[in-house]
Design a protein around this motif. Structure first.
Motif, mmCIF file in Angstrom:
data_model
loop_
_atom_site.group_PDB
_atom_site.id
_atom_site.type_symbol
_atom_site.label_atom_id
_atom_site.label_comp_id
_atom_site.label_asym_id
_atom_site.label_seq_id
_atom_site.Cartn_x
_atom_site.Cartn_y
_atom_site.Cartn_z
ATOM 1 N N MET A 409 0.818 -1.212 0.000
ATOM 2 C CA MET A 409 0.000 0.000 0.000
ATOM 3 C C MET A 409 0.857 1.269 0.000
ATOM 4 O O MET A 409 0.548 2.238 -0.695
ATOM 5 N N TYR A 413 1.184 4.381 -4.807
ATOM 6 C CA TYR A 413 0.985 5.735 -5.323
ATOM 7 C C TYR A 413 2.174 6.159 -6.185
ATOM 8 O O TYR A 413 2.018 6.571 -7.340
ATOM 9 N N LEU A 449 -6.690 4.910 -8.644
ATOM 10 C CA LEU A 449 -5.427 4.854 -7.915
ATOM 11 C C LEU A 449 -5.036 6.189 -7.290
ATOM 12 O O LEU A 449 -4.210 6.216 -6.379
ATOM 13 N N HIS A 454 -4.432 6.081 -0.989
ATOM 14 C CA HIS A 454 -3.129 5.761 -1.558
ATOM 15 C C HIS A 454 -2.126 6.879 -1.285
ATOM 16 O O HIS A 454 -0.941 6.625 -1.028
ATOM 17 N N SER A 457 -1.017 6.626 2.291
ATOM 18 C CA SER A 457 -0.059 5.523 2.454
ATOM 19 C C SER A 457 1.332 5.937 2.001
ATOM 20 O O SER A 457 2.336 5.568 2.616
ATOM 21 N N CYS A 551 -3.657 -4.076 -1.710
ATOM 22 C CA CYS A 551 -3.891 -3.318 -2.943
ATOM 23 C C CYS A 551 -4.491 -4.190 -4.028
ATOM 24 O O CYS A 551 -4.762 -3.711 -5.125
#
Length: 559
Positions: A409, A413, A449, A454, A457, A551
């Protein structure tokens, strides 16, 4: 002479005497058998009737008392015996109503030294055991992969430890008390996993499929770092498959697993990464679909004909494969294109080689078609090259989220952001042909996404946030604050976390120790927060919850 390991108090000496002129030889009182070598140990084998060691005592006294003798395996002397006969041993004898206990349990734990009995077993004896197991296996139609079960060898070890005469499970035991005991064990294990939800949080995963009765089914699993746990299945027959219905189903499942912690609200991110599926869609990208179909045709032909497969692997690819199975069929398609492009030269050499030209398959219509694609279809190879350019960065992201080495996770990103930028760079001069790729990626990025969760994280992953090259600190911090407002309904806890964020950003306290700084890149982010977040307990708990989520819904797929 009695060997130095033996004791005059050993009960076995009540049934035999030592031979003074021959070290470690004994004579049985009951059958007058001369036992050559081995001392008290081999005497006990004689009295107990252990197969393959020495002829068993034929007297009733020997049979009655034999199994009660305790054997120290270190007493065994490796001396040859002139007469060793294998005698079939009957099941353990009974004295009155009490079964005699066997003390000759073999050492079967992994890495342990084998027992005397197993070490001295002949090849014929071992083959006989394997055949007996095999006959039962095939007669019962047990799948071969059952031998890979972690419980398989321990089962054999426990049976071997008891020895001959162990009575297998009855039909009643298997369907009754044993089954109840195992269910109780599993429920205890699942309870431990549920307790971890309070520490790490959890993610709800779902997968839709159709069963053999053509009923639409939705599976629901709950993931936490301890593992994925099946929760329930729902028959969705008769339900309208619209967004509101699906949301209500998910919402009811979320309420069911609510663990009454401070984290009452969950990030309802129910979508999945479908970029590769979109790029393989013939409606939008016919050239990609055409290339994938041709690649499948090549690999199917090669792998369906043993002669051709052997020719390729032995003479041209050095045993390396064209097919590269992955988590999803879309990733498998793109990985196979990658392999095909890597072995383009070898494939072209193979289909022009004398061995191929003399092969019967070279004269078939399919063989000629495959050969023509490999040797003459330059558009196919050009398409493969451009598809790999686009798919390679995305496949790397897919592999990141599906592997189990560390929670992904905190990395998704940045990884997806980099993949998008790399694809744009690779297609800089091909926008007219492949511009739709970028539009698909942007759409998936913005819709799925590029979520606050994200971003949060990424902010809480010290390996990325404190990297000098990372330029999106402000962007991910906004995502963090949005996630904080969503997940933490209590204003007091929000304020505490907000004040503790400064310590993290400025590397103050435990966050600023030299050890914490060194471990930013070395530890996975969850472990890092567990070790160095003690001075900011509210932020630590929040970070662990966010970073521990999965994820990917791969664990929800049917195997």
């Amino acid at each position: 002479m009695v060997d130095h390991h033996s004791s005059a108090e050993d009960p076995a000496w009540a049934h035999a005497r030592a031979v003074p002129t021959a070290k470690n030889n004994t004579i049985c009182f009951h059958c007058n058998k001369l036992i050559k070598g081995g001392g008290i140990t081999r005497l006990k084998y004689h009295l107990a009737g252990i197969r393959g060691q020495v002829e068993s005592c034929k007297s009733e006294i020997g049979n009655s008392y034999g199994d009660s003798f305790d054997v120290d395996e270190e007493e065994e002397e490796e001396e040859e015996e002139d007469e060793v006969r294998v005698v079939e041993k009957s099941p353990p004898q009974t004295l009155g109503k009490k079964k005699i206990k066997s003390y000759f349990a073999p050492r079967t734990a992994p890495g342990a030294q084998p027992s005397i009995r197993s070490a001295l077993a002949t090849k014929a004896m071992i083959d006989n055991v394997k055949m007996n197991v095999g006959r039962w296996w095939y007669h019962s139609n047990v799948p071969f992969y059952a031998s890979q079960s972690p419980y398989y060898q321990p089962m054999i070890n426990s049976i071997a430890a008891i020895g001959p005469g162990f009575k297998g499970h009855s039909f009643y035991e298997l369907r009754g008390p044993l089954l109840r005991n195992v269910v109780h064990e599993v429920n205890d294990f699942l309870l431990d996993i549920k307790n971890d939800w309070k520490v790490y949080g959890c993610s709800v995963m779902s997968d839709g499929w159709t069963n053999q009765k053509l009923q639409p089914i939705m599976n629901f699993l709950v993931y936490c770092p301890r593992g994925a746990m099946f929760l329930k299945s729902i028959d969705t027959s008769g339900l309208t498959k619209d967004a509101e219905t699906l949301f209500n189903i998910f919402d009811s499942v979320v309420q069911e697993i609510d663990n009454a912690s401070a984290y009452k609200k969950l990030e309802k991110n129910y979508s999945r990464n479908l970029m590769l599926e979109n790029i393989a869609n013939p409606k939008w990208f016919p050239l990609v679909d055409e290339a994938i179909k041709k690649a499948k045709k090549i690999t199917k032909f090669i792998y369906n004909h043993g002669v051709v497969l052997n020719l390729m692997s032995q003479d041209f690819t050095n045993g390396r494969e064209l097919c590269r199975p992955a988590i999803t069929r879309f990733a498998t398609n793109f990985l196979s294109l990658q392999s095909m492009l890597r072995f383009k030269k070898e494939l072209r050499q193979m289909f022009t080689s004398d061995k191929w030209l003399s092969c019967p398959h070279a004269k078939t219509a399919v063989g000629k078609e495959i050969s023509k694609i490999v040797l003459e279809d330059y558009l196919f190879w050009s398409q493969c090259k451009h598809i790999v350019k686009v798919s390679e960065p995305l496949v790397r992201v897919l592999c990141l989220v599906d592997r189990d080495e560390k929670p992904a996770m905190g990395y998704l990103y940045e990884a997806t952001d980099k993949a998008k930028e790399e694809i744009k760079r690779r297609l800089k001069n091909k926008v007219s042909l492949y511009g739709n790729y970028i539009r698909v990626i942007d759409a998936r990025w913005d819709k799925q996404l590029h979520s606050p969760l994200h971003a949060a994280s990424c902010f809480l992953n010290p390996a990325i946030y404190f990297r000098p090259s990372f330029k999106r600190q402000n962007e991910v911090q906004r995502g963090l604050l949005s996630t904080l407002m969503r997940l933490i309904p209590d204003p007091d806890i929000q304020d505490k976390i907000s004040s503790q964020l400064d310590e993290y950003k400025k590397s103050i306290g435990d966050f600023g120790t030299s050890l914490a700084i060194r471990q930013r890149e070395r530890l996975n982010p969850v472990s890092w927060w567990e070790q160095f977040g003690l001075g900011a307990p509210d932020l630590q708990s929040f970070a662990i919850h966010v970073l521990s989520q999965c994820c990917s819904a791969t664990g929800c797929k049917r195997n």
